[in-house]
Design an enzyme around this catalytic site. Structure first.
Site, short mmCIF file in Angstrom:
data_model
loop_
_atom_site.label_atom_id
_atom_site.label_comp_id
_atom_site.label_asym_id
_atom_site.label_seq_id
_atom_site.Cartn_x
_atom_site.Cartn_y
_atom_site.Cartn_z
N HIS A 39 -0.72 5.69 6.99
CA HIS A 39 -0.31 5.65 5.46
C HIS A 39 -0.09 7.01 4.93
O HIS A 39 -0.63 8.02 5.48
CB HIS A 39 -1.23 5.09 4.37
CG HIS A 39 -1.35 3.67 4.59
ND1 HIS A 39 -2.06 3.09 5.51
CD2 HIS A 39 -0.73 2.51 3.73
CE1 HIS A 39 -2.00 1.52 5.46
NE2 HIS A 39 -1.16 1.40 4.30
N SER A 98 0.82 -1.34 0.00
CA SER A 98 -0.13 0.04 -0.08
C SER A 98 0.95 1.09 -0.25
O SER A 98 0.33 2.22 -0.39
CB SER A 98 -0.98 0.03 1.13
OG SER A 98 -0.23 -0.29 2.26
#
Length: 268
Positions: free
Chosen positions: A250, A44
């Site tokens: 993230h 990711s």
């Protein structure tokens, strides 16, 4: 003959001066260094989860047009671009489903992988929802996995990449430290933040060592993210997002362009 040698000498000085002016680590330098296609592999952090602007056809892989591979491709002229990185990918997923675009004409490969193998999501969930001691215990379990099992899994991926793309420049990119320490900040305790940062360092060390063993470059984003960690006041990372839990911890779009892209440029 003498005049020819002088001309060559002068030309070499001019070329060196030009390189100094443009900057060896600049995007232009990276562009000149790479010929052939570019293939972006990984998890990711490569696909761009957290950056938004996801390509609809990528589905659950959540490949973003603001992810660093997409940005690198837009700024350079590779002969082809294949973006197979996928949210949640582990080393086995890369081996099973991401390597098809690699071939003898591939000039550049980038990859982030290893965090999911080590249990990144479960570590962060445990640390957010449990006590300091439970958090540290879970991190210690992840560190033991990084020492005992992850190196072999990384070796399998790196060997497969080299076998399929023998001429490629391979850039293995790591993970940022998540927290700025020593600041007043709501959320996790300083004990948890310190343990998480130390675990990130431990993971990066293991990844860098295996990359070097295969002759690959390592892109260290801890440098580019310095001053932009959580609790810094200028974070390039999402904290816990209860409305979109998958984006938690993230990089934001700024983290992709300001943190990850420069790491690839400098190593490519």
């Amino acid at each position: 003959m003498r005049r020819s040698r002088i001309a060559v000498f002068v030309s070499s000085i001019l070329l060196a001066a030009g390189a100094a002016l443009t900057g060896a680590g600049s995007a232009q330098g990276a562009q000149l260094a790479v010929s052939g296609g570019y293939v972006a592999l990984g998890d990711s952090y490569s696909s761009g989860v957290g950056a938004g602007s996801y390509v609809s056809s990528s589905g659950d892989c959540k490949r973003s047009t603001k992810a660093f591979p997409y940005l690198w491709n837009a700024a350079h002229t590779p002969t082809s671009f294949s973006f197979t990185a996928c949210s949640g990918a582990r080393t086995g997923d890369v081996l099973a489903g991401q390597l098809a675009p690699l071939n003898s004409s591939t000039g550049l490969v980038s990859i982030t992988v290893g965090g999911n193998d080590a249990g990144f999501a479960d570590v962060m969930t445990t640390c957010v929802t449990s006590s300091d001691s439970t958090c540290v215990s879970r991190i210690n379990t992840a560190r033991a996995y990084v020492d005992s099992t992850l190196p072999g899994k990384l070796d399998s991926v790196y060997s497969a990449i080299r076998s399929k793309a023998p001429a490629a420049r391979v850039v293995v990119i790591g993970y940022p430290r998540f927290y700025k320490l020593g600041t007043t900040c709501l959320g996790l305790s300083e004990t948890k933040r310190t343990a998480i940062n130390n675990a990130s360092d431990h993971l990066n060390t293991a990844i860098a060592q295996r990359a070097a063993a295969h002759g690959f470059a390592f892109g260290d984003v801890r440098t580019t993210f310095t001053g932009h960690e959580l609790c810094s006041g200028s974070s390039w990372l999402h904290s816990v997002n209860w409305l979109n839990i998958g984006e938690s911890y993230h990089p934001t779009a700024s983290g992709q362009s300001g943190g990850y892209l420069p790491a690839l440029n400098s190593a490519a």
